[in-house]
Scaffold this motif. Sequence first.
Motif, PDB file in Angstrom:
ATOM      1  N   GLU A  74       0.812  -1.217   0.000  1.00 60.43           N
ATOM      2  CA  GLU A  74       0.000   0.000   0.000  1.00 60.43           C
ATOM      3  C   GLU A  74       0.844   1.265   0.000  1.00 60.43           C
ATOM      4  O   GLU A  74       0.430   2.285  -0.542  1.00 60.43           O
ATOM      5  CB  GLU A  74      -0.938  -0.011   1.211  1.00 60.43           C
ATOM      6  CG  GLU A  74      -1.997  -1.113   1.133  1.00 60.43           C
ATOM      7  CD  GLU A  74      -2.981  -1.089   2.277  1.00 60.43           C
ATOM      8  OE1 GLU A  74      -2.664  -0.478   3.324  1.00 60.43           O
ATOM      9  OE2 GLU A  74      -4.074  -1.671   2.140  1.00 60.43           O
ATOM     10  N   SER A  75       2.025   1.206   0.614  1.00 56.81           N
ATOM     11  CA  SER A  75       2.898   2.375   0.599  1.00 56.81           C
ATOM     12  C   SER A  75       4.347   1.922   0.770  1.00 56.81           C
ATOM     13  O   SER A  75       4.613   0.808   1.232  1.00 56.81           O
ATOM     14  CB  SER A  75       2.533   3.372   1.701  1.00 56.81           C
ATOM     15  OG  SER A  75       2.821   2.838   2.986  1.00 56.81           O
ATOM     16  N   THR A 119       8.459   3.410   1.779  1.00 59.07           N
ATOM     17  CA  THR A 119       9.478   4.395   2.123  1.00 59.07           C
ATOM     18  C   THR A 119      10.812   3.788   1.710  1.00 59.07           C
ATOM     19  O   THR A 119      11.175   2.712   2.193  1.00 59.07           O
ATOM     20  CB  THR A 119       9.493   4.701   3.630  1.00 59.07           C
ATOM     21  OG1 THR A 119       8.201   5.154   4.026  1.00 59.07           O
ATOM     22  CG2 THR A 119      10.534   5.760   3.948  1.00 59.07           C
ATOM     23  N   ALA A 165       7.029   4.244  -7.279  1.00 60.61           N
ATOM     24  CA  ALA A 165       6.772   4.748  -5.933  1.00 60.61           C
ATOM     25  C   ALA A 165       8.051   4.747  -5.105  1.00 60.61           C
ATOM     26  O   ALA A 165       8.316   5.680  -4.344  1.00 60.61           O
ATOM     27  CB  ALA A 165       5.696   3.904  -5.253  1.00 60.61           C
ATOM     28  N   SER A 221       9.822   7.973  -3.615  1.00 60.51           N
ATOM     29  CA  SER A 221      10.083   8.057  -2.183  1.00 60.51           C
ATOM     30  C   SER A 221      11.538   8.441  -1.918  1.00 60.51           C
ATOM     31  O   SER A 221      11.828   9.296  -1.073  1.00 60.51           O
ATOM     32  CB  SER A 221       9.773   6.709  -1.515  1.00 60.51           C
ATOM     33  OG  SER A 221      10.199   6.694  -0.171  1.00 60.51           O
ATOM     34  N   SER A 231       7.402   8.948   2.524  1.00 60.36           N
ATOM     35  CA  SER A 231       6.622   7.763   2.225  1.00 60.36           C
ATOM     36  C   SER A 231       5.689   8.063   1.057  1.00 60.36           C
ATOM     37  O   SER A 231       5.106   9.153   0.975  1.00 60.36           O
ATOM     38  CB  SER A 231       5.806   7.351   3.456  1.00 60.36           C
ATOM     39  OG  SER A 231       4.978   6.251   3.170  1.00 60.36           O
ATOM     40  N   VAL A 232       5.557   7.108   0.142  1.00 62.87           N
ATOM     41  CA  VAL A 232       4.706   7.296  -1.030  1.00 62.87           C
ATOM     42  C   VAL A 232       3.627   6.216  -1.045  1.00 62.87           C
ATOM     43  O   VAL A 232       3.930   5.017  -0.985  1.00 62.87           O
ATOM     44  CB  VAL A 232       5.521   7.237  -2.337  1.00 62.87           C
ATOM     45  CG1 VAL A 232       4.610   7.247  -3.560  1.00 62.87           C
ATOM     46  CG2 VAL A 232       6.507   8.402  -2.396  1.00 62.87           C
ATOM     47  N   ASP A 233       2.381   6.638  -1.104  1.00 61.91           N
ATOM     48  CA  ASP A 233       1.252   5.719  -1.223  1.00 61.91           C
ATOM     49  C   ASP A 233       1.188   5.216  -2.663  1.00 61.91           C
ATOM     50  O   ASP A 233       1.378   5.986  -3.604  1.00 61.91           O
ATOM     51  CB  ASP A 233      -0.040   6.455  -0.850  1.00 61.91           C
ATOM     52  CG  ASP A 233      -1.205   5.512  -0.628  1.00 61.91           C
ATOM     53  OD1 ASP A 233      -1.575   4.798  -1.581  1.00 61.91           O
ATOM     54  OD2 ASP A 233      -1.735   5.482   0.487  1.00 61.91           O
ATOM     55  N   GLU A 244      -0.660   6.993  -5.370  1.00 59.28           N
ATOM     56  CA  GLU A 244      -0.075   8.171  -6.009  1.00 59.28           C
ATOM     57  C   GLU A 244       0.552   7.820  -7.358  1.00 59.28           C
ATOM     58  O   GLU A 244       0.879   8.715  -8.143  1.00 59.28           O
ATOM     59  CB  GLU A 244       1.004   8.785  -5.106  1.00 59.28           C
ATOM     60  CG  GLU A 244       0.492   9.340  -3.796  1.00 59.28           C
ATOM     61  CD  GLU A 244       1.593  10.001  -2.996  1.00 59.28           C
ATOM     62  OE1 GLU A 244       2.363  10.788  -3.580  1.00 59.28           O
ATOM     63  OE2 GLU A 244       1.695   9.727  -1.784  1.00 59.28           O
TER      64      GLU A 244
END
Length: 392
Positions: free
Chosen positions: A208-209, A211, A356, A360, A366-368, A371
Motif C-alpha cells: 500500500e505504501s 518508504t 513509488a 520516495s 513515504s509514497v502511497d 499516487e
Amino acid sequence: MNGVTGRMGYRQHLVRSILAIRDAGGVELPSGDRIQVEPVLVGRNAEKLQELARRHDVEDWTTDLDAALADESATVYFDAQVTSERKGAILRAIAAGKHIYTEKPIAETVGDGQEMVDAAVASGVINGVVHDKLYLPGLVKLKRLIDSGFFGTILSVRGEFGYWVFEGDVQPAQRPSWNYRAEDGGGMVLDMFCHWNYVLENLFGAVESVTARAVTHIPTRWDEQGREYRATADDAAYAIFELEGGVIAQVNSSWAVRVDRGELVEFQVDGTRGSAVAGLFGCRIQPAVSTPKPVWNPDLPTEEDFRSQWAQIPDNTEFGNGFRAQWEQFLLDVYAGRPHAYDFAAGVRGLQLVEAGLRSSSERRSVDLTEVATPPADQASTERLRATEPVA
C-alpha cells in the motif's frame, strides 16, 4: 526466444526450461498427450546464436526478429533482452499475434507497461511475466506455512538480498555493465522491486505504501571491455513496505554487500504463533512453544546458539527448477486458451512499486501506491524518476 545469449536467458530459460522440456518429450496434459516445444533463437549476434544452436541441436536461429515473428509455426514469443529493448519487441510480437512470455521488468515505466497491457488485451493473446521466486523451494515451503496458519497473525517480514558485484577493474564483474547504467534500463530498484512486489502480494498482501532510499554506493565501474564508466543507476535500495492488513515488510537489496547469511536472499517472517526464515531452498521455523527466552545482558557474553534453536523443514517432495515450472504452467495456459495468473497487469503493479520507490527516495518521504496510478497509454513517455547520487 529473444535474448538467450545472456546469462539468465541462456541458463534458466533456454537450457533448464525449454530444452529440458523438449528433451523430456514435452509438457504432459491431463489426457496423457504432450505439448511439444522447439525453440527459435533470436538475437543480434549471429556468431553466438549459431554456436548455441550447434551446441544444443537447435535447428532455427536468426538475427531478423520480424522474420521470426512472421513464422506462423512459432506461436509464443519470449523476451529476455535488456529492459530498454523489451517494449518495442513485445509490441511487434503482439501485432504478429504471438502469445507473450517475458522477463521482468516488462518495461521501464508504468505508462509503457500499461501500453503493453492494452495491446495484449486488444489482441487477445495470452501474456505472462516471469515470477520465478514464487516457485523456489524455500518460498513454496513458506507459502505452505502461511496457508496452514502456522504464523497466527503475521506481524512483519524482513528480507535481505544481495552480494558483492566486483567493480570490473581487478576482478571481472559477474553482472553485465548495463545493469549499472540507468540509460540502458539498469538499477536495483527497477530490477528487484518488481520481484519484491509479486513476492509480497502473493504471500502476504498487496503493497500500500513504500518508504525507500535508492543509492549508488559505487560510482565508478569497468565494463566487459575493461573500459571505465560512470555508474548512473542505483546499486542498492533500502525499503519499508506497508502491506494490506498491517504487515510491515523491510527489504534491503544491495550489489555492494558481502554475504553473511545462509543464502543470497532470505526472508524472516514473524507471527504471533511462530516465525520462519526462508531462502532459495531452505526454510527454518521456530514455533511459539519452542521460542527461547533470552535476557539482554551486555556484561556477559551470549552463550546461547540461537541458530541451533530453529528446525529445518524437510523437502517432503521433489522440487524442480522454478523457471521450468512456470514455463510449463504458461504453456498449459496457452494450450487451454486461458489467462496466465501472472500477466502483464502483474508486471505493471511491479512497475508501480518501482516508481513509488524511486519517488520516495527522491522526495525523502513515504509514497502511497495510489499516487502512482496507472496512466493511460498515451502517457507512456513519462520520464522515470532516478536517485543516483553516490553515497559514501
